[in-house]
Design a protein around this motif. Structure first.
Motif, PDB file in Angstrom:
ATOM      1  N   HIS A   1     -36.293 -71.874 -36.341  1.00 37.61           N
ATOM      2  CA  HIS A   1     -34.938 -72.369 -36.077  1.00 37.61           C
ATOM      3  C   HIS A   1     -34.809 -73.829 -36.506  1.00 37.61           C
ATOM      4  O   HIS A   1     -33.820 -74.218 -37.134  1.00 37.61           O
ATOM      5  N   LEU A   2     -35.785 -74.643 -36.172  1.00 41.93           N
ATOM      6  CA  LEU A   2     -35.756 -76.062 -36.528  1.00 41.93           C
ATOM      7  C   LEU A   2     -35.807 -76.263 -38.034  1.00 41.93           C
ATOM      8  O   LEU A   2     -35.061 -77.076 -38.589  1.00 41.93           O
ATOM      9  N   ALA A   3     -36.670 -75.516 -38.709  1.00 40.70           N
ATOM     10  CA  ALA A   3     -36.779 -75.631 -40.167  1.00 40.70           C
ATOM     11  C   ALA A   3     -35.473 -75.228 -40.840  1.00 40.70           C
ATOM     12  O   ALA A   3     -35.003 -75.901 -41.768  1.00 40.70           O
ATOM     13  N   LEU A   4     -34.885 -74.156 -40.356  1.00 34.65           N
ATOM     14  CA  LEU A   4     -33.632 -73.696 -40.948  1.00 34.65           C
ATOM     15  C   LEU A   4     -32.509 -74.687 -40.691  1.00 34.65           C
ATOM     16  O   LEU A   4     -31.727 -75.009 -41.591  1.00 34.65           O
ATOM     17  N   ARG A   5     -32.434 -75.221 -39.483  1.00 39.63           N
ATOM     18  CA  ARG A   5     -31.414 -76.214 -39.167  1.00 39.63           C
ATOM     19  C   ARG A   5     -31.545 -77.451 -40.057  1.00 39.63           C
ATOM     20  O   ARG A   5     -30.560 -77.973 -40.572  1.00 39.63           O
ATOM     21  N   ALA A   6     -32.771 -77.928 -40.237  1.00 41.10           N
ATOM     22  CA  ALA A   6     -33.012 -79.107 -41.081  1.00 41.10           C
ATOM     23  C   ALA A   6     -32.649 -78.817 -42.533  1.00 41.10           C
ATOM     24  O   ALA A   6     -32.039 -79.657 -43.210  1.00 41.10           O
ATOM     25  N   ALA A   7     -32.991 -77.637 -43.020  1.00 39.69           N
ATOM     26  CA  ALA A   7     -32.671 -77.271 -44.407  1.00 39.69           C
ATOM     27  C   ALA A   7     -31.159 -77.193 -44.602  1.00 39.69           C
ATOM     28  O   ALA A   7     -30.628 -77.686 -45.611  1.00 39.69           O
ATOM     29  N   HIS A   8     -30.456 -76.587 -43.660  1.00 43.07           N
ATOM     30  CA  HIS A   8     -28.993 -76.511 -43.756  1.00 43.07           C
ATOM     31  C   HIS A   8     -28.372 -77.898 -43.743  1.00 43.07           C
ATOM     32  O   HIS A   8     -27.441 -78.185 -44.503  1.00 43.07           O
ATOM     33  N   ALA A   9     -28.874 -78.773 -42.891  1.00 46.95           N
ATOM     34  CA  ALA A   9     -28.337 -80.140 -42.808  1.00 46.95           C
ATOM     35  C   ALA A   9     -28.544 -80.876 -44.129  1.00 46.95           C
ATOM     36  O   ALA A   9     -27.628 -81.566 -44.613  1.00 46.95           O
ATOM     37  N   ALA A  10     -29.702 -80.722 -44.735  1.00 43.45           N
ATOM     38  CA  ALA A  10     -29.968 -81.373 -46.023  1.00 43.45           C
ATOM     39  C   ALA A  10     -29.040 -80.836 -47.102  1.00 43.45           C
ATOM     40  O   ALA A  10     -28.487 -81.593 -47.907  1.00 43.45           O
ATOM     41  N   TYR A  11     -28.834 -79.527 -47.097  1.00 45.88           N
ATOM     42  CA  TYR A  11     -27.953 -78.901 -48.082  1.00 45.88           C
ATOM     43  C   TYR A  11     -26.513 -79.398 -47.906  1.00 45.88           C
ATOM     44  O   TYR A  11     -25.860 -79.800 -48.863  1.00 45.88           O
ATOM     45  N   GLU A  12     -26.023 -79.348 -46.673  1.00 43.28           N
ATOM     46  CA  GLU A  12     -24.640 -79.772 -46.411  1.00 43.28           C
ATOM     47  C   GLU A  12     -24.440 -81.247 -46.727  1.00 43.28           C
ATOM     48  O   GLU A  12     -23.382 -81.636 -47.235  1.00 43.28           O
ATOM     49  N   SER A  13     -25.459 -82.054 -46.474  1.00 38.81           N
ATOM     50  CA  SER A  13     -25.365 -83.473 -46.806  1.00 38.81           C
ATOM     51  C   SER A  13     -25.263 -83.669 -48.323  1.00 38.81           C
ATOM     52  O   SER A  13     -24.491 -84.504 -48.798  1.00 38.81           O
ATOM     53  N   ARG A  14     -26.008 -82.891 -49.069  1.00 40.95           N
ATOM     54  CA  ARG A  14     -26.006 -83.034 -50.537  1.00 40.95           C
ATOM     55  C   ARG A  14     -24.751 -82.477 -51.175  1.00 40.95           C
ATOM     56  O   ARG A  14     -24.197 -83.071 -52.089  1.00 40.95           O
ATOM     57  N   PHE A  15     -24.294 -81.305 -50.717  1.00 37.73           N
ATOM     58  CA  PHE A  15     -23.203 -80.621 -51.411  1.00 37.73           C
ATOM     59  C   PHE A  15     -21.873 -80.602 -50.660  1.00 37.73           C
ATOM     60  O   PHE A  15     -20.858 -80.213 -51.221  1.00 37.73           O
ATOM     61  N   GLY A  16     -21.865 -80.950 -49.381  1.00 40.47           N
ATOM     62  CA  GLY A  16     -20.623 -81.069 -48.640  1.00 40.47           C
ATOM     63  C   GLY A  16     -20.032 -79.774 -48.115  1.00 40.47           C
ATOM     64  O   GLY A  16     -18.872 -79.738 -47.720  1.00 40.47           O
TER      65      GLY A  16
END
Length: 168
Positions: free
Chosen positions: A81-96
């Protein structure tokens, strides 16, 4: 009456509301609902693809705003769950926008690995490349959701879709 026949018979506003659950672009949903009746599922899916290819950047943004990131079953390990949350946050930060991926055909046990691998790969994309891939994933998601919608319409008694009507 089969599911496609019921879908074709729904009132315009209810068909649009159901289609918005398949793809969050109002223009896409209006276009799809307006072109009914569809003679068969293949024609409906081809129309969905065509409407998806015709989405303007603002329409795609609207559809993406309606998406939520893929999540895990609550029983998955906390680390996943933590890994997925962090990956989603990085993606959303990069692509909006939320990361979208069609996982049709994969077993649920494969979802987390597939999502994490795809996010890692796609974070390296240039924004234009990622936008094109995201649009393709949205088309694939819409196809799967339309199949589900028509299948559910065939199982639901009466002329109304099994979705909540939200006139927004």
């Amino acid at each position: 009456m089969n599911g496609l026949g019921r879908f074709n018979a729904w009132p315009q506003d209810l068909a649009e509301a159901a289609l918005l659950e398949c793809c969050g672009s109002r223009r896409w949903a209006q276009r799809m609902a307006a072109h009914r009746p569809y003679p068969d599922l293949d024609t409906l899916l081809a129309a969905s693809d065509e409407a998806g290819y015709d989405l303007a950047p603002a329409d795609l943004s609207e559809a993406l705003a309606a998406e939520s990131a893929p999540c895990l079953h609550h029983d998955a390990p906390r680390a996943a769950h933590l890994a997925l949350r962090a990956a989603h946050a990085a993606y959303e930060s990069r692509f909006g926008h939320a990361f979208v991926i069609c996982l049709d055909g994969l077993r649920p046990s494969q979802h987390v690995d597939q999502v994490l691998a795809a996010i890692r790969t796609r974070l390296a994309h240039e924004p234009d490349e990622e936008r094109a891939l995201t649009a393709e994933e949205m088309r694939r998601l819409a196809r799967g959701r339309i199949i589900e919608l028509v299948t559910e319409a065939g199982l639901t008694p009466g002329p109304f879709p099994p979705v909540a009507y939200d006139p927004r």
